[in-house]
Design an enzyme around this catalytic site. Structure first.
Site, mmCIF file in Angstrom:
data_model
loop_
_atom_site.group_PDB
_atom_site.id
_atom_site.type_symbol
_atom_site.label_atom_id
_atom_site.label_comp_id
_atom_site.label_asym_id
_atom_site.label_seq_id
_atom_site.Cartn_x
_atom_site.Cartn_y
_atom_site.Cartn_z
ATOM 1 N N LYS A 79 32.922 38.296 29.223
ATOM 2 C CA LYS A 79 33.619 37.684 30.360
ATOM 3 C C LYS A 79 32.989 38.090 31.686
ATOM 4 O O LYS A 79 32.830 39.277 31.962
ATOM 5 C CB LYS A 79 35.096 38.100 30.306
ATOM 6 N N ARG B 108 35.946 44.162 38.216
ATOM 7 C CA ARG B 108 34.572 43.888 37.840
ATOM 8 C C ARG B 108 33.635 43.967 39.048
ATOM 9 O O ARG B 108 32.510 44.466 38.953
ATOM 10 C CB ARG B 108 34.481 42.503 37.186
ATOM 11 N N LYS C 71 49.040 47.380 34.339
ATOM 12 C CA LYS C 71 48.243 46.423 35.107
ATOM 13 C C LYS C 71 49.027 45.846 36.283
ATOM 14 O O LYS C 71 50.219 45.609 36.196
ATOM 15 C CB LYS C 71 47.814 45.282 34.179
ATOM 16 N N ASP D 208 39.188 44.581 28.414
ATOM 17 C CA ASP D 208 40.052 43.876 29.364
ATOM 18 C C ASP D 208 41.520 44.193 29.075
ATOM 19 O O ASP D 208 42.022 43.865 28.001
ATOM 20 C CB ASP D 208 39.805 42.368 29.231
ATOM 21 N N ASP D 209 42.195 44.844 30.002
ATOM 22 C CA ASP D 209 43.626 45.167 29.890
ATOM 23 C C ASP D 209 43.931 46.209 28.816
ATOM 24 O O ASP D 209 45.016 46.200 28.223
ATOM 25 C CB ASP D 209 44.470 43.907 29.604
ATOM 26 N N ASP E 125 38.899 47.512 32.378
ATOM 27 C CA ASP E 125 38.992 47.019 33.757
ATOM 28 C C ASP E 125 40.294 47.385 34.452
ATOM 29 O O ASP E 125 40.350 47.503 35.678
ATOM 30 C CB ASP E 125 38.773 45.504 33.812
ATOM 31 N N ASN E 126 41.365 47.549 33.713
ATOM 32 C CA ASN E 126 42.665 47.951 34.273
ATOM 33 C C ASN E 126 43.625 48.229 33.133
ATOM 34 O O ASN E 126 43.282 48.066 31.963
ATOM 35 C CB ASN E 126 43.243 46.881 35.222
ATOM 36 N N CYS F 207 41.621 41.899 37.190
ATOM 37 C CA CYS F 207 40.332 41.557 36.562
ATOM 38 C C CYS F 207 39.126 41.416 37.484
ATOM 39 O O CYS F 207 38.166 42.170 37.387
ATOM 40 C CB CYS F 207 40.491 40.261 35.774
ATOM 41 N N HIS G 88 33.791 36.526 35.338
ATOM 42 C CA HIS G 88 34.949 36.558 36.241
ATOM 43 C C HIS G 88 34.636 36.949 37.688
ATOM 44 O O HIS G 88 35.475 37.525 38.382
ATOM 45 C CB HIS G 88 36.052 37.465 35.681
ATOM 46 N N SER H 118 39.121 34.579 32.749
ATOM 47 C CA SER H 118 39.954 35.145 31.682
ATOM 48 C C SER H 118 40.228 34.150 30.569
ATOM 49 O O SER H 118 40.322 32.941 30.795
ATOM 50 C CB SER H 118 41.282 35.648 32.263
ATOM 51 N N HIS I 246 42.844 41.300 26.438
ATOM 52 C CA HIS I 246 43.597 40.408 27.313
ATOM 53 C C HIS I 246 44.220 39.306 26.461
ATOM 54 O O HIS I 246 43.583 38.787 25.552
ATOM 55 C CB HIS I 246 42.615 39.810 28.336
#
Length: 476
Positions: free
Chosen positions: A131, A82, A296, A38-39, A275-276, A78, A133, A156, A223
């Site tokens: 996670k 996904r 992001k 994540d991130d 994810d980004n 996010c 989301h 998140s 994240h």
């Protein structure tokens, strides 16, 4: 006599141990492991150029498999990201935008087919640890969308009362930790979460070694807020953020070792990506997308081009580097081809990139890739080596005071007033706008964009697409 019996027993035990690590039936469908951070920034892996974060397990995974250097997340945020990787659809096609939170009453629609549902039809055991989301109400939980097991959080990890902007911008409730559909704890700190997710993943592999499985590991980290266990605290030259990445790398190593120990390594396709891009406003608690532009929440390369590594020893060559553009939406149809699974009956946007991974094809499977953000705003298009941006407003930390130690800095908003075009092969940092020198390319990309606008819309121009679908709605 006693010595002989002892010798025979020892030989028997050794034989049993050896049997455990023997490769499984080669005709069995391959296992699929998808590790999704994540991130995480493009540069935040050793083999992708990190100067100060050690990732030996990911580096080894790349040496044993493929490194994809022009792989894109489905969107730079996010929930949308996904939705894209799990359904093979552009997120705006299925009504998932932005990052869903505790106040949202919508989520993934039951009519959409997730990767887990697709593989479950083939007899796969399925699990998610991490996670989700894609909606936190009961009807949206992963156990209602193809997963046999879930341990993790519904959205998140910063959507909790300890958010640095709690009370001024946000008013988040407690952060629940789920076991399937039951809340088993309220998180007040998260330092053991990566370890717990890893332990669950290893246990799942051991329990399902005799049948095909799909293991989805969407780590809540890196994240913000950043958390790391004591075993990696202070280990990195990159501070707390580097410690977190090192622990994720350790987690990858544990999963890889479990596959090897259970004789599953050769016949398992493992995918690692994020994810980004990095949340740059958090300064020293954010990753790095260098040499890419921005991060992001933008359609610039740093927002969606992600590190991606794929290992599948039985089918894919070791040590390969692929720079052909592909996107997260292509993962579901690729896995469908690899596992001989049935594609969803509803329209999806992704196409299988298996022929690229095997080296049979050296050009993209899609005519173009489209970069949407916010609620259905078409920001950009990737076409071959070209990336075109339409006028839009984006955020940047350029010239701003960065955040520090968990406190965010303030973005400034910038208006992109004219079309811009970049040659990503010769200028991956997007420093020179070459739109004026390439009017034919601009015209060709506009045609692709207009076609997509008719299909999926573009709220920047007030266009509603004809092919978009509604998300699921929660009714009390």
């Amino acid at each position: 006599m006693r010595i002989s019996l002892f010798f025979l027993l020892t030989i028997s035990l050794i034989s049993c141990d050896e049997k455990k690590s023997e490769p499984v039936n080669p005709d069995r469908p391959p296992n699929i492991v998808l590790i999704f951070t994540d991130d995480q920034g493009y540069q935040d892996v050793g083999v992708f150029g990190s100067p100060n974060i050690k990732t030996p397990h990911l580096d080894q995974m790349a040496a044993d498999g493929l490194r994809l250097t022009s792989y894109y997340a489905a969107q730079a945020v996010c929930s949308a990201s996904r939705a894209g990787i799990l359904t093979g659809c552009y997120p705006n096609r299925i009504g998932i935008h932005n990052a869903l939170g505790p106040d949202n009453t919508h989520g993934i629609n039951a009519s959409e087919t997730t990767m887990a549902e697709m593989l479950k039809e083939k007899g796969y055991a399925t699990a998610i640890y991490g996670k989700w989301h894609l909606g936190h109400h009961d009807k949206f939980l992963p156990t209602r969308h193809g997963f046999d097991e879930w341990f993790g959080i519904p959205y998140s990890n910063d959507m909790w009362p300890n958010h640095p902007q709690q009370g001024t911008i946000f008013n988040f409730p407690d952060l629940p930790l789920y076991e399937n559909e039951t809340v088993i704890d309220t998180l007040t700190e998260q330092s053991q979460l990566t370890t717990q997710i890893t332990e669950r993943s290893v246990d799942f592999i051991q329990r399902n070694k005799d049948n095909p499985f799909f293991l989805y590991v969407p780590h809540p980290q890196p994240h913000v807020p950043l958390f790391v266990s004591d075993k990696f605290k202070g280990k990195s030259e990159r501070g707390l953020y580097g410690d977190v990445i090192m622990e994720i790398d350790w987690s990858v190593g544990q999963i890889m070792q479990a596959l090897k120990d259970n004789g599953l390594e050769e016949n398992t396709m493992v995918i690692f990506t994020s994810d980004n891009g990095p949340w740059l406003s958090y300064g020293n608690h954010a990753g790095s997308a260098l040499p890419l532009r921005e991060g992001k929440g933008t359609a610039w390369e740093g927002g969606q081009r992600e590190p991606c590594i794929i290992k599948y020893p039985k089918k894919l060559r070791a040590g390969g580097v692929i720079d052909v553009p592909m996107m997260a939406i292509d993962m579901l149809p690729t896995i469908a081809e690899v596992t001989e699974s049935k594609l969803p009956e509803t329209t999806i946007d992704g196409k299988s990139v298996w022929s690229i991974l095997t080296g049979e094809r050296t050009t993209p499977v899609q005519d173009a890739y489209f970069f949407y953000y916010r609620v259905n705003e078409l920001f950009g298009v990737r076409f071959g080596k070209w990336k075109l941006y339409f006028p839009h407003t984006y955020r940047t930390m350029d010239g701003q005071e960065p955040g520090k130690d968990g406190q965010p800095g303030q973005y400034k908003m910038v208006d992109l007033e004219e079309i811009e075009l970049y040659d990503l092969v010769n200028d991956m940092s997007e420093t020179k706008n070459v739109a004026e020198e390439n009017p034919d390319v601009v015209a060709q990309i506009k045609v692709f964009a207009n076609t997509m606008r008719q299909r999926l819309g573009d709220s920047l121009l007030g266009i509603e697409g004809t092919e978009t679908r509604e998300p699921g709605r929660w009714e009390e």
